[in-house]
Design a protein around this motif. Structure first.
Motif, PDB file in Angstrom:
ATOM      1  N   ILE A   1       0.873  -1.180   0.000  1.00  9.65           N
ATOM      2  CA  ILE A   1       0.000   0.000   0.000  1.00  9.65           C
ATOM      3  C   ILE A   1       0.905   1.224   0.000  1.00  9.65           C
ATOM      4  CG2 ILE A   1      -1.744   1.283   1.284  1.00  9.65           C
ATOM      5  CD1 ILE A   1      -2.731  -1.372   2.382  1.00  9.65           C
ATOM      6  N   TYR A   2       0.815   2.020  -1.061  1.00 12.16           N
ATOM      7  CA  TYR A   2       1.697   3.168  -1.228  1.00 12.16           C
ATOM      8  C   TYR A   2       0.996   4.453  -0.805  1.00 12.16           C
ATOM      9  CZ  TYR A   2       4.173  -0.224  -4.129  1.00 12.16           C
ATOM     10  OH  TYR A   2       4.819  -1.346  -4.577  1.00 12.16           O
ATOM     11  N   PRO A   3       1.749   5.495  -0.483  1.00 10.25           N
ATOM     12  CA  PRO A   3       1.137   6.801  -0.217  1.00 10.25           C
ATOM     13  C   PRO A   3       0.207   7.195  -1.355  1.00 10.25           C
ATOM     14  CG  PRO A   3       3.460   6.857   0.351  1.00 10.25           C
ATOM     15  CD  PRO A   3       3.218   5.541  -0.319  1.00 10.25           C
ATOM     16  N   SER A   4      -0.918   7.757  -1.016  1.00  8.82           N
ATOM     17  CA  SER A   4      -1.985   7.986  -2.003  1.00  8.82           C
ATOM     18  C   SER A   4      -1.549   8.856  -3.173  1.00  8.82           C
ATOM     19  CB  SER A   4      -3.197   8.620  -1.316  1.00  8.82           C
ATOM     20  OG  SER A   4      -2.826   9.840  -0.679  1.00  8.82           O
ATOM     21  N   GLU A   5      -0.662   9.845  -2.954  1.00  8.04           N
ATOM     22  CA  GLU A   5      -0.280  10.757  -4.037  1.00  8.04           C
ATOM     23  C   GLU A   5       0.678  10.115  -5.031  1.00  8.04           C
ATOM     24  OE1 GLU A   5       2.486  11.873  -0.532  1.00  8.04           O
ATOM     25  OE2 GLU A   5       0.522  10.955  -0.869  1.00  8.04           O
ATOM     26  N   LEU A   6       1.315   8.981  -4.644  1.00 10.88           N
ATOM     27  CA  LEU A   6       2.230   8.306  -5.560  1.00 10.88           C
ATOM     28  C   LEU A   6       1.521   7.305  -6.470  1.00 10.88           C
ATOM     29  CD1 LEU A   6       5.289   7.597  -3.222  1.00 10.88           C
ATOM     30  CD2 LEU A   6       5.095   9.360  -4.972  1.00 10.88           C
ATOM     31  N   ARG A   7       0.337   6.877  -6.088  1.00  6.04           N
ATOM     32  CA  ARG A   7      -0.351   5.821  -6.831  1.00  6.04           C
ATOM     33  C   ARG A   7      -0.650   6.171  -8.284  1.00  6.04           C
ATOM     34  NH1 ARG A   7      -4.587   4.701  -1.840  1.00  6.04           N
ATOM     35  NH2 ARG A   7      -2.950   4.398  -0.262  1.00  6.04           N
ATOM     36  N   PRO A   8      -0.938   7.430  -8.632  1.00  8.70           N
ATOM     37  CA  PRO A   8      -1.203   7.731 -10.053  1.00  8.70           C
ATOM     38  C   PRO A   8       0.053   7.784 -10.928  1.00  8.70           C
ATOM     39  CG  PRO A   8      -2.307   9.320  -8.591  1.00  8.70           C
ATOM     40  CD  PRO A   8      -1.306   8.576  -7.777  1.00  8.70           C
TER      41      PRO A   8
ATOM     42  N   PHE B   1      -5.764  15.096  -8.025  1.00 13.39           N
ATOM     43  CA  PHE B   1      -5.213  16.411  -8.349  1.00 13.39           C
ATOM     44  C   PHE B   1      -6.243  17.312  -9.017  1.00 13.39           C
ATOM     45  CE2 PHE B   1      -1.742  13.313  -8.300  1.00 13.39           C
ATOM     46  CZ  PHE B   1      -0.962  13.854  -7.294  1.00 13.39           C
ATOM     47  N   ASP B   2      -7.340  16.735  -9.492  1.00 12.29           N
ATOM     48  CA  ASP B   2      -8.446  17.551  -9.977  1.00 12.29           C
ATOM     49  C   ASP B   2      -9.195  18.189  -8.820  1.00 12.29           C
ATOM     50  OD1 ASP B   2      -7.896  16.972 -12.601  1.00 12.29           O
ATOM     51  OD2 ASP B   2      -9.307  15.292 -12.712  1.00 12.29           O
ATOM     52  N   ARG B   3      -9.170  17.511  -7.691  1.00 15.74           N
ATOM     53  CA  ARG B   3      -9.932  17.994  -6.532  1.00 15.74           C
ATOM     54  C   ARG B   3      -9.156  18.983  -5.676  1.00 15.74           C
ATOM     55  NH1 ARG B   3     -10.626  14.030  -3.023  1.00 15.74           N
ATOM     56  NH2 ARG B   3      -9.455  12.397  -4.102  1.00 15.74           N
ATOM     57  N   TYR B   4      -7.819  19.010  -5.832  1.00 19.90           N
ATOM     58  CA  TYR B   4      -6.995  19.862  -4.985  1.00 19.90           C
ATOM     59  C   TYR B   4      -6.004  20.650  -5.834  1.00 19.90           C
ATOM     60  CZ  TYR B   4      -8.597  16.850  -1.150  1.00 19.90           C
ATOM     61  OH  TYR B   4      -9.353  16.162  -0.257  1.00 19.90           O
ATOM     62  N   GLU B   5      -5.626  21.798  -5.326  1.00 21.94           N
ATOM     63  CA  GLU B   5      -4.596  22.609  -5.982  1.00 21.94           C
ATOM     64  C   GLU B   5      -3.228  22.222  -5.441  1.00 21.94           C
ATOM     65  OE1 GLU B   5      -3.157  27.303  -6.394  1.00 21.94           O
ATOM     66  OE2 GLU B   5      -4.849  26.740  -5.097  1.00 21.94           O
TER      67      GLU B   5
ATOM     68  N   GLY C   1       3.545  25.200  -4.210  1.00 21.77           N
ATOM     69  CA  GLY C   1       4.982  24.963  -4.205  1.00 21.77           C
ATOM     70  C   GLY C   1       5.395  24.609  -5.617  1.00 21.77           C
ATOM     71  N   ASN C   2       5.994  23.460  -5.800  1.00 19.60           N
ATOM     72  CA  ASN C   2       6.300  22.962  -7.139  1.00 19.60           C
ATOM     73  C   ASN C   2       5.023  22.389  -7.739  1.00 19.60           C
ATOM     74  OD1 ASN C   2       7.319  21.822  -9.456  1.00 19.60           O
ATOM     75  ND2 ASN C   2       8.428  20.171  -8.411  1.00 19.60           N
TER      76      ASN C   2
ATOM     77  N   GLU D   1      12.372  20.274  -5.219  1.00 22.19           N
ATOM     78  CA  GLU D   1      11.458  21.255  -4.629  1.00 22.19           C
ATOM     79  C   GLU D   1      10.163  20.579  -4.197  1.00 22.19           C
ATOM     80  OE1 GLU D   1       9.180  25.476  -5.768  1.00 22.19           O
ATOM     81  OE2 GLU D   1      10.386  24.404  -7.268  1.00 22.19           O
ATOM     82  N   ASN D   2       9.704  20.920  -3.003  1.00 18.52           N
ATOM     83  CA  ASN D   2       8.516  20.282  -2.449  1.00 18.52           C
ATOM     84  C   ASN D   2       7.242  20.766  -3.113  1.00 18.52           C
ATOM     85  OD1 ASN D   2       9.933  18.718  -0.617  1.00 18.52           O
ATOM     86  ND2 ASN D   2       9.807  20.246   1.021  1.00 18.52           N
ATOM     87  N   SER D   3       6.303  19.853  -3.259  1.00 19.26           N
ATOM     88  CA  SER D   3       4.957  20.146  -3.723  1.00 19.26           C
ATOM     89  C   SER D   3       3.992  19.889  -2.571  1.00 19.26           C
ATOM     90  CB  SER D   3       4.586  19.258  -4.911  1.00 19.26           C
ATOM     91  OG  SER D   3       5.487  19.448  -5.991  1.00 19.26           O
ATOM     92  N   PHE D   4       2.906  20.685  -2.494  1.00 19.49           N
ATOM     93  CA  PHE D   4       1.973  20.583  -1.380  1.00 19.49           C
ATOM     94  C   PHE D   4       0.536  20.509  -1.882  1.00 19.49           C
ATOM     95  CE2 PHE D   4       5.711  22.658   0.288  1.00 19.49           C
ATOM     96  CZ  PHE D   4       5.858  22.166   1.571  1.00 19.49           C
ATOM     97  N   ILE D   5      -0.275  19.785  -1.126  1.00 18.13           N
ATOM     98  CA  ILE D   5      -1.725  19.917  -1.189  1.00 18.13           C
ATOM     99  C   ILE D   5      -2.158  20.329   0.206  1.00 18.13           C
ATOM    100  CG2 ILE D   5      -3.912  18.689  -1.367  1.00 18.13           C
ATOM    101  CD1 ILE D   5      -2.793  17.056  -3.610  1.00 18.13           C
ATOM    102  N   GLU D   6      -2.773  21.496   0.279  1.00 23.91           N
ATOM    103  CA  GLU D   6      -3.098  22.103   1.567  1.00 23.91           C
ATOM    104  C   GLU D   6      -1.814  22.204   2.392  1.00 23.91           C
ATOM    105  OE1 GLU D   6      -6.425  19.717   2.900  1.00 23.91           O
ATOM    106  OE2 GLU D   6      -7.833  20.830   1.646  1.00 23.91           O
ATOM    107  N   ASP D   7      -1.755  21.595   3.593  1.00 17.10           N
ATOM    108  CA  ASP D   7      -0.546  21.700   4.414  1.00 17.10           C
ATOM    109  C   ASP D   7       0.300  20.435   4.372  1.00 17.10           C
ATOM    110  OD1 ASP D   7      -1.334  24.256   5.279  1.00 17.10           O
ATOM    111  OD2 ASP D   7      -2.619  23.362   6.834  1.00 17.10           O
ATOM    112  N   PHE D   8       0.044  19.598   3.391  1.00 11.26           N
ATOM    113  CA  PHE D   8       0.709  18.295   3.334  1.00 11.26           C
ATOM    114  C   PHE D   8       1.678  18.231   2.163  1.00 11.26           C
ATOM    115  CE2 PHE D   8       1.364  13.805   2.946  1.00 11.26           C
ATOM    116  CZ  PHE D   8       1.199  13.304   4.236  1.00 11.26           C
ATOM    117  N   ALA D   9       2.969  17.936   2.467  1.00  7.26           N
ATOM    118  CA  ALA D   9       3.978  17.797   1.416  1.00  7.26           C
ATOM    119  C   ALA D   9       3.814  16.450   0.721  1.00  7.26           C
ATOM    120  CB  ALA D   9       5.380  17.909   2.015  1.00  7.26           C
TER     121      ALA D   9
END
Length: 437
Positions: free
Chosen positions: A186-193, A206-210, A213-214, A274-282
């Motif tokens: 089970i991988y971190p959710s943002e890596l699965r796509p 990524f359609d649901r969130y902005e 950062g990068n 460079e870090n990318s963020f969704i809300e306060d989560f890197a």
């Protein structure tokens, strides 16, 4: 008449001998006289700010309730069959952030997501068979165990051999075991796509969130090739009664592990990306990656000193090292104090120190050019102190009745644990042993 008398005498001798042999079997001391039932339960709580799930930063809050039932049944004078069943039900703020975007709150490594990965249960079953020789100087044992949780299964088996010498003043134990484990990766959710036929930044997440950062988040992520792990353990203990008041023990353990030794859902962040963020989560740059082999060695020693009928001092030291660069030292001191014929107070102190593995670095400090990396603070360098207070009630005559059983013992332990990096934990346990008459 002479032949009849001779025949009668021979028959009488045979009967007497048979009777003596039968009596020796009848009155042979059993290894375990009656069925014993143990009911154990423990509560564990921890806190900290270096969660491995979120790459070495974020909440480590976790609570766990662990009940276990153990039944020991004498099969005959020499053999005992022991079975245990345990369930560990936990709620973890850090594991909830495997997918920090499946809850109702704002994504933040220091806040638990309210999604499905916030809690789970670990289930375990184990069976042990023990057989003692007639003189009780040789003991053989074998065990089988199985455990599972939502992303992990394990099957274990092994055995041991114990030999007592020198009127039971010297004891040698050899043991070996193997564990065959499997992960459901089970991988971190943002890596699965970002592997296989994943949609990358076009995924619904990524359609649901902005992405801030990068904004061109594009991790170079590849899934793990294998998700199995094997662990092989061998060990030896040598115990010697040194005097009427001193007993010493030396131990050696060797462990060889192969396969997936990293945790698929633990994130890593690179200093040169460079870090990318969704809300306060890197968003993760990659998952934890560690070598697929690990060799561990441990050497330890115990010394128990009987000071008086009220005081005993028990000391233990262990040295550990492995081929990942980790070295640790453990020192434990326990001083049981008899408060009467049935009550014993057991204060204890444990000191632990370790060096970091070669592959550890904190949050956002690894380089993308490295082959192996982890930000799991269990593999960092730290010092730890643990203080324990225990209280034992023991009645070998089982005079008190409970649920139709005789009450043999009650043990209560309370422990406070802390590391010099701010991690803290509390552990409380209760154990009751009952005997069927």
């Amino acid at each position: 008449m002479r032949y009849i008398f001779l025949a009668f005498t021979v028959l009488l001798c045979i009967c007497v001998r048979a009777q003596n042999e039968d009596n020796s079997l009848t009155y042979k001391k059993r290894v375990l006289e009656n069925t014993e039932l143990q009911i154990l339960t423990s509560y564990y709580q921890q806190s900290g700010d270096f969660a491995a799930v979120t790459g070495g930063t974020g909440t480590e809050e976790l609570t766990d309730l662990h009940p276990t039932v153990i039944v020991a049944v004498p099969l005959n004078e020499d053999a005992v069959l022991t079975a245990s069943v345990g369930i560990s039900a936990y709620s973890s703020a850090s594991s909830s952030n495997v997918n920090p975007f499946d809850g109702s709150g704002r994504a933040d490594p220091f806040q638990a997501s309210s999604g499905a990965s916030q809690s789970d249960a670990w289930k375990n079953v184990a069976v042990t068979y023990t057989k003692s020789a007639d003189d009780r100087n040789t003991v053989w044992s074998a065990f089988f165990s199985g455990s599972t949780e939502y992303d992990y299964t394990s099957v274990g088996f092994g055995g041991g051999y114990t030999k007592l010498f020198n009127e039971k003043n010297t004891e040698l134990t050899l043991k070996a075991s193997a564990y065959i484990d499997g992960w459901s990766a089970i991988y971190p959710s943002e890596l699965r796509p970002f592997f296989g036929d994943g949609a990358g930044l076009n995924a619904s997440l990524f359609d649901r969130y902005e992405v801030t950062g990068n904004a061109n988040y594009a991790p170079n992520f590849t899934p793990l090739e294998g998700t199995g792990r094997q662990s092989y353990n061998v060990g030896a203990n040598f115990s010697q009664l040194l005097s009427r008041t001193l007993q010493g023990m030396l131990s050696f353990d060797f462990v060889q592990q192969n396969g997936l030794l990293s945790t698929p859902f633990q994130r890593v962040y690179f200093a040169d990306v460079e870090n990318s963020f969704i809300e306060d989560f890197a968003l993760a740059d990659d998952i934890e990656r560690l070598p697929d082999t690990r060799t561990k060695y441990a050497i330890g020693g115990r010394l128990h000193a009987y000071l008086s009928e009220h005081f005993v001092v028990r000391t233990f030291y262990r040295y550990f090292t492995d081929d990942w660069g980790n070295i640790s030292h453990t020192l434990n001191v326990e001083v049981p104090i008899k408060l009467g014929t049935k009550l014993t107070l057991r204060p204890a102190y444990r000191f632990y120190t370790q060096t970091a593995t070669d592959y550890f670095a904190p949050y956002d400090a690894h380089l993308s050019t490295s082959q192996y990396y982890t930000s799991d603070y269990d593999l960092s360098d730290f010092n730890a102190n643990q203080y324990t207070m225990g209280l034992s009630y023991t009645d070998v005559l089982t005079g008190t009745r409970l649920l139709g059983f005789g009450l043999k013992s009650i043990e209560v332990d309370l422990s406070s644990y802390g590391r010099d990096n701010g991690f803290a934990a509390f552990h409380g346990s209760l154990g009751v042993k009952l005997v069927r008459d």
